[in-house]
Motif scaffolding. Sequence first.
Motif, mmCIF file in Angstrom:
data_model
loop_
_atom_site.group_PDB
_atom_site.id
_atom_site.type_symbol
_atom_site.label_atom_id
_atom_site.label_comp_id
_atom_site.label_asym_id
_atom_site.label_seq_id
_atom_site.Cartn_x
_atom_site.Cartn_y
_atom_site.Cartn_z
ATOM 1 N N LEU A 42 47.763 17.192 9.703
ATOM 2 C CA LEU A 42 46.794 17.879 8.858
ATOM 3 C C LEU A 42 47.352 18.098 7.460
ATOM 4 C CD1 LEU A 42 45.588 20.629 11.387
ATOM 5 C CD2 LEU A 42 44.458 18.457 10.818
ATOM 6 N N PRO A 43 46.490 18.241 6.443
ATOM 7 C CA PRO A 43 46.988 18.522 5.084
ATOM 8 C C PRO A 43 47.868 19.764 5.017
ATOM 9 C CG PRO A 43 44.681 17.873 5.000
ATOM 10 C CD PRO A 43 45.032 18.002 6.455
ATOM 11 N N SER A 44 47.507 20.817 5.787
ATOM 12 C CA SER A 44 48.306 22.045 5.758
ATOM 13 C C SER A 44 49.695 21.842 6.354
ATOM 14 C CB SER A 44 47.581 23.160 6.523
ATOM 15 O OG SER A 44 47.323 22.773 7.864
ATOM 16 N N ASP A 45 49.858 20.798 7.187
ATOM 17 C CA ASP A 45 51.190 20.483 7.722
ATOM 18 C C ASP A 45 52.117 19.996 6.619
ATOM 19 O OD1 ASP A 45 50.377 21.112 10.318
ATOM 20 O OD2 ASP A 45 49.698 19.056 10.705
ATOM 21 N N ILE A 46 51.560 19.591 5.500
ATOM 22 C CA ILE A 46 52.343 19.076 4.381
ATOM 23 C C ILE A 46 52.526 20.141 3.303
ATOM 24 C CG2 ILE A 46 52.423 17.344 2.544
ATOM 25 C CD1 ILE A 46 50.837 15.505 4.361
ATOM 26 N N THR A 47 51.427 20.784 2.919
ATOM 27 C CA THR A 47 51.481 21.717 1.794
ATOM 28 C C THR A 47 51.899 23.118 2.195
ATOM 29 O OG1 THR A 47 49.126 22.224 2.072
ATOM 30 C CG2 THR A 47 49.709 20.435 0.570
ATOM 31 N N GLY A 48 51.632 23.515 3.432
ATOM 32 C CA GLY A 48 51.927 24.876 3.869
ATOM 33 C C GLY A 48 50.649 25.619 4.187
ATOM 34 N N VAL A 49 50.804 26.797 4.763
ATOM 35 C CA VAL A 49 49.638 27.567 5.207
ATOM 36 C C VAL A 49 49.947 29.056 5.098
ATOM 37 C CG1 VAL A 49 50.384 27.583 7.624
ATOM 38 C CG2 VAL A 49 47.956 27.807 7.084
ATOM 39 N N SER A 50 48.897 29.837 4.836
ATOM 40 C CA SER A 50 49.039 31.294 4.792
ATOM 41 C C SER A 50 48.769 31.871 6.178
ATOM 42 C CB SER A 50 48.065 31.899 3.781
ATOM 43 O OG SER A 50 48.410 31.525 2.464
ATOM 44 N N VAL A 51 49.671 32.718 6.636
ATOM 45 C CA VAL A 51 49.573 33.323 7.960
ATOM 46 C C VAL A 51 49.349 34.826 7.803
ATOM 47 C CG1 VAL A 51 50.749 33.740 10.151
ATOM 48 C CG2 VAL A 51 51.059 31.560 8.961
ATOM 49 N N TYR A 52 48.383 35.351 8.535
ATOM 50 C CA TYR A 52 48.077 36.785 8.446
ATOM 51 C C TYR A 52 48.974 37.571 9.394
ATOM 52 C CZ TYR A 52 45.469 41.166 8.464
ATOM 53 O OH TYR A 52 45.099 42.486 8.346
ATOM 54 N N HIS A 53 49.665 38.583 8.839
ATOM 55 C CA HIS A 53 50.512 39.465 9.636
ATOM 56 C C HIS A 53 49.751 40.767 9.873
ATOM 57 C CE1 HIS A 53 54.293 37.117 9.498
ATOM 58 N NE2 HIS A 53 53.822 36.696 8.336
ATOM 59 N N GLN A 54 49.325 40.959 11.095
ATOM 60 C CA GLN A 54 48.484 42.108 11.410
ATOM 61 C C GLN A 54 49.215 43.429 11.205
ATOM 62 O OE1 GLN A 54 46.703 41.801 15.231
ATOM 63 N NE2 GLN A 54 45.210 43.436 14.878
ATOM 64 N N ASP A 55 50.521 43.451 11.497
ATOM 65 C CA ASP A 55 51.246 44.711 11.361
ATOM 66 C C ASP A 55 51.368 45.145 9.907
ATOM 67 O OD1 ASP A 55 52.807 42.482 10.894
ATOM 68 O OD2 ASP A 55 54.674 43.469 11.478
ATOM 69 N N ARG A 56 51.443 44.177 8.997
ATOM 70 C CA ARG A 56 51.547 44.507 7.575
ATOM 71 C C ARG A 56 50.197 44.462 6.873
ATOM 72 N NH1 ARG A 56 56.045 40.699 7.512
ATOM 73 N NH2 ARG A 56 54.868 39.401 6.030
ATOM 74 N N GLY A 57 49.208 43.870 7.528
ATOM 75 C CA GLY A 57 47.880 43.796 6.943
ATOM 76 C C GLY A 57 47.813 42.897 5.721
ATOM 77 N N GLU A 58 48.610 41.833 5.707
ATOM 78 C CA GLU A 58 48.617 40.931 4.553
ATOM 79 C C GLU A 58 48.939 39.513 5.000
ATOM 80 O OE1 GLU A 58 53.277 41.618 3.158
ATOM 81 O OE2 GLU A 58 51.660 42.647 2.077
ATOM 82 N N PHE A 59 48.610 38.585 4.103
ATOM 83 C CA PHE A 59 48.905 37.183 4.354
ATOM 84 C C PHE A 59 50.277 36.826 3.776
ATOM 85 C CE2 PHE A 59 44.324 37.118 4.856
ATOM 86 C CZ PHE A 59 44.131 36.194 5.873
ATOM 87 N N GLU A 60 50.965 35.959 4.464
ATOM 88 C CA GLU A 60 52.252 35.442 3.963
ATOM 89 C C GLU A 60 52.187 33.921 3.957
ATOM 90 O OE1 GLU A 60 57.052 35.456 5.003
ATOM 91 O OE2 GLU A 60 55.626 36.536 6.265
ATOM 92 N N PHE A 61 52.576 33.347 2.830
ATOM 93 C CA PHE A 61 52.533 31.888 2.709
ATOM 94 C C PHE A 61 53.794 31.270 3.296
ATOM 95 C CE2 PHE A 61 53.402 27.960 0.221
ATOM 96 C CZ PHE A 61 52.306 27.228 0.649
ATOM 97 N N ASN A 62 53.599 30.358 4.225
ATOM 98 C CA ASN A 62 54.708 29.591 4.792
ATOM 99 C C ASN A 62 54.721 28.218 4.134
ATOM 100 O OD1 ASN A 62 55.368 31.664 6.536
ATOM 101 N ND2 ASN A 62 54.147 30.857 8.222
ATOM 102 N N PRO A 63 55.673 27.953 3.248
ATOM 103 C CA PRO A 63 55.664 26.686 2.513
ATOM 104 C C PRO A 63 55.848 25.489 3.426
ATOM 105 C CG PRO A 63 57.708 27.877 2.131
ATOM 106 C CD PRO A 63 56.813 28.809 2.884
ATOM 107 N N GLY A 64 55.185 24.394 3.072
ATOM 108 C CA GLY A 64 55.300 23.157 3.822
ATOM 109 C C GLY A 64 56.484 22.323 3.342
ATOM 110 N N PRO A 65 56.668 21.163 3.922
ATOM 111 C CA PRO A 65 57.829 20.328 3.582
ATOM 112 C C PRO A 65 57.835 19.796 2.147
ATOM 113 C CG PRO A 65 56.357 19.186 5.092
ATOM 114 C CD PRO A 65 55.885 20.605 5.025
ATOM 115 N N VAL A 66 56.686 19.877 1.429
ATOM 116 C CA VAL A 66 56.707 19.383 0.038
ATOM 117 C C VAL A 66 57.525 20.287 -0.863
ATOM 118 C CG1 VAL A 66 54.537 18.138 0.167
ATOM 119 C CG2 VAL A 66 54.535 20.537 -0.525
ATOM 120 N N PHE A 67 57.868 21.489 -0.389
ATOM 121 C CA PHE A 67 58.677 22.396 -1.200
ATOM 122 C C PHE A 67 60.155 22.055 -1.025
ATOM 123 C CE2 PHE A 67 54.664 24.558 -0.972
ATOM 124 C CZ PHE A 67 54.539 25.166 -2.211
#
Length: 330
Positions: free
Chosen positions: A91-116
């Motif tokens: 998938l495209p997100s497997d390359i660029t990265g994806v934002s993951v929601y952390h319920q305990d913190r109530g915010e999204f965190e970006f997990n960078p993909g391999p292009v970084f």
Amino acid sequence: MSLGTQHDGHGGDVREDVGAVAIVADRVRDAIETVIEGKPDVLRITLTVLLAEGHLLIEDVPGVGKTMLAKALGRAVDCSVQRVQFTPDLLPSDITGVSVYHQDRGEFEFNPGPVFANIVLGDEINRASPKTQSALLECMAERQVSVDGRTRALERPFMVVATQNPADMEGTYALPEAQRDRFMARVSVGYPSPQAELDMIDSHGSNSPLEDLAPVTDAAEIRDLVERVRQVHVAPGMRRYIVDLVNSTRTAPELKLGASPRATLHLVRAARAHAALEGRHYVVPDDVQTLAVPVLAHRLLPGPEAHMERLSPEQIVAKLVARLPVPGPR
């Protein structure tokens, strides 16, 4: 300004800067040659693309060392390297990265993909769907990634080294014209000579020489060399020569799609890097002629006339180079 007194704008002599480029590049080439034997022309194009801040497409049949070449380059330069194995379900997100929601913190965190990473190895890039392939377009052209409405810059140097099998092999998708155009050069590794293959049995028989390859430079030094390459002089006559060569692909009757203006810029940048690797602080026609096929051929689409005459894009570019008058000395 005469070539003999050209300066880099910071008080330094361009000739000294270019000499440093050639010295470091020789170290990198010697290190890679401990893994990839008997392919000096391929290694020269690879280093040219690295120093010109371009991207490299390596096309050939399986098993000839495409991935090994990319890995050796990553090992020789002490920088971040990521490998992506392209498959139909990637998938495209497997390359660029994806934002993951952390319920305990109530915010999204970006997990960078391999292009970084500084060097991204895209293995068998034409086995992924066109949608996934297109995820690399922004990365390669603008050195940035836009995800969830936010743009993130990529580190320098940033180089995509992609390998692909010939388009007529099973399970492959042809790269879109827009993506091929973003690769500065395309090379084919080719089969080794019988002697090189015999040497390979000895060197690769018991253990992989890649494991013993130690870095000979780092990302900071590569960034410095890239800046030095930019100071290589391209005379007005050489600029006209490059523009005329690219324009000739747009009017050639054998082609239905010629090279883009991006190809012109890529050819200029590659010619500067090639001149620096030769120890020169100025571009000459030989630089352009050596690079014309690897820089231009993969961008072209042959027309019916070329198919009838069984002419490949590489042969057409070679014919155009042979026809074009070479500029004389300044």
